[in-house]
Scaffold this active site. Structure first.
Site, short mmCIF file in Angstrom:
data_model
loop_
_atom_site.label_atom_id
_atom_site.label_comp_id
_atom_site.label_asym_id
_atom_site.label_seq_id
_atom_site.Cartn_x
_atom_site.Cartn_y
_atom_site.Cartn_z
N ASP A 257 0.86 -1.18 0.00
CA ASP A 257 0.00 0.00 0.00
C ASP A 257 0.90 1.24 0.00
OD1 ASP A 257 -2.65 1.17 0.27
OD2 ASP A 257 -2.26 1.48 2.37
N ASP B 88 -7.73 -8.52 5.99
CA ASP B 88 -8.80 -8.30 6.96
C ASP B 88 -9.34 -6.88 6.97
OD1 ASP B 88 -6.34 -7.18 8.17
OD2 ASP B 88 -7.61 -6.86 9.92
N LYS C 234 -1.05 -1.70 -4.73
CA LYS C 234 -1.83 -0.49 -5.03
C LYS C 234 -0.83 0.62 -5.32
CE LYS C 234 -4.83 -1.15 -1.18
NZ LYS C 234 -5.82 -0.61 -0.25
P1 IMP Z 1 1.73 -0.21 3.95
O1 IMP Z 1 2.78 -0.13 5.01
O2 IMP Z 1 0.93 1.05 3.84
O3 IMP Z 1 2.25 -0.65 2.60
O4 IMP Z 1 0.65 -1.23 4.50
C1 IMP Z 1 0.62 -2.55 4.18
C2 IMP Z 1 -0.33 -3.24 5.13
O5 IMP Z 1 -1.56 -2.51 5.26
C3 IMP Z 1 -0.72 -4.60 4.59
O6 IMP Z 1 0.16 -5.61 5.02
C4 IMP Z 1 -2.12 -4.77 5.16
O7 IMP Z 1 -2.05 -5.29 6.47
C5 IMP Z 1 -2.68 -3.37 5.26
N1 IMP Z 1 -3.52 -3.06 4.08
C6 IMP Z 1 -3.27 -2.16 3.12
N2 IMP Z 1 -4.24 -2.12 2.20
C7 IMP Z 1 -5.15 -3.05 2.59
C8 IMP Z 1 -6.42 -3.50 2.05
O8 IMP Z 1 -6.90 -3.05 1.00
N3 IMP Z 1 -7.06 -4.46 2.76
C9 IMP Z 1 -6.57 -5.00 3.91
N4 IMP Z 1 -5.39 -4.61 4.45
C10 IMP Z 1 -4.71 -3.64 3.80
#
Ligand code: IMP
Ligand code: MG
Length: 184
Positions: free
Chosen positions: A108, A164, A136
């Site tokens: 994300d 989740d 994403k």
């Molecule tokens: P980042 O550090 O922002 O890349 O976050 C990654 C983490 O956020 C993932 O391992 C998920 O636990 C959570 N996450 C991000 N997007 C989603 C989603 O669309 N659905 C569920 N969990 C998400």
């Protein structure tokens, strides 16, 4: 009397069916088996979101591989990642000599994986790469370059197949978008 509530009634739209996910996982498993032939592959699953993907992916890999798990939590709650990552469970194995492949459910902002990659890199593995089931790209805040990506998706919050919302829906066998009423 037992109440029986089907989680599927909370899903607005199915984005990836079981069949589609299994094709994606088979494809990535073949790529990894080809790229890591003769290497010392260690799959590192980031709990809890990637467990379902990990369980299927490791069986789609035909070369010898080891597995290990780590659990992280970003400070703060809700659907946004704060970027401050806390290690809740560290790996059991020492990383020296291993070709590490971090297995994630979804990329994300990239903050979690940037932090993890740097942390594991500092332990001196032979190599380190990222495999994520979903990406994403629009949401990226820091530079992270996954080598294996199952599918790129638009900016939407998805659940199922390990992912989740409020710790629920991980056990849905497909991936979908929740009805807005569920968040209300
Ligand atoms: P980042 O550090 O922002 O890349 O976050 C990654 C983490 O956020 C993932 O391992 C998920 O636990 C959570 N996450 C991000 N997007 C989603 C989603 O669309 N659905 C569920 N969990 C998400
Ligand atoms: Mg996660």
């Amino acid at each position: 009397m037992t109440e029986h509530v089907d989680m599927r009634q909370d899903i607005e739209e199915v984005l990836f069916s079981e069949e589609q996910i299994s094709q994606i996982v088979a494809r990535i498993g073949q790529e990894i088996s080809r790229d890591y032939a003769g290497k010392n592959l260690l799959l590192v699953s980031v709990l809890k979101g990637s467990v379902v993907f990990m369980a299927d992916l490791m069986r789609a890999i035909t070369i010898p591989a080891r597995i290990d798990f780590m659990a992280t939590s970003s400070y703060g709650s809700g659907v946004k990642s704060s970027g401050v990552v806390r290690i809740l469970k560290d790996l059991d194995l020492e990383l020296k000599g291993y070709d590490i492949l971090i297995v994630e459910d979804i990329l994300d902002s990239g903050k979690t994986l940037q932090y993890l990659t740097r942390l594991l890199q500092s332990r001196g593995p032979a190599s380190i790469r990222i495999c994520t089931l979903f990406d994403k790209p629009e949401r990226r805040e820091v530079e992270v370059f996954p080598t294996y990506v199952g599918a790129r998706i638009p900016d939407a919050f998805i659940v199922g197949y390990g992912l989740d919302y409020d710790e629920k829906y991980r056990n849905l066998p497909f991936v979908g978008i929740l009805k807005p009423a569920v968040y209300a």
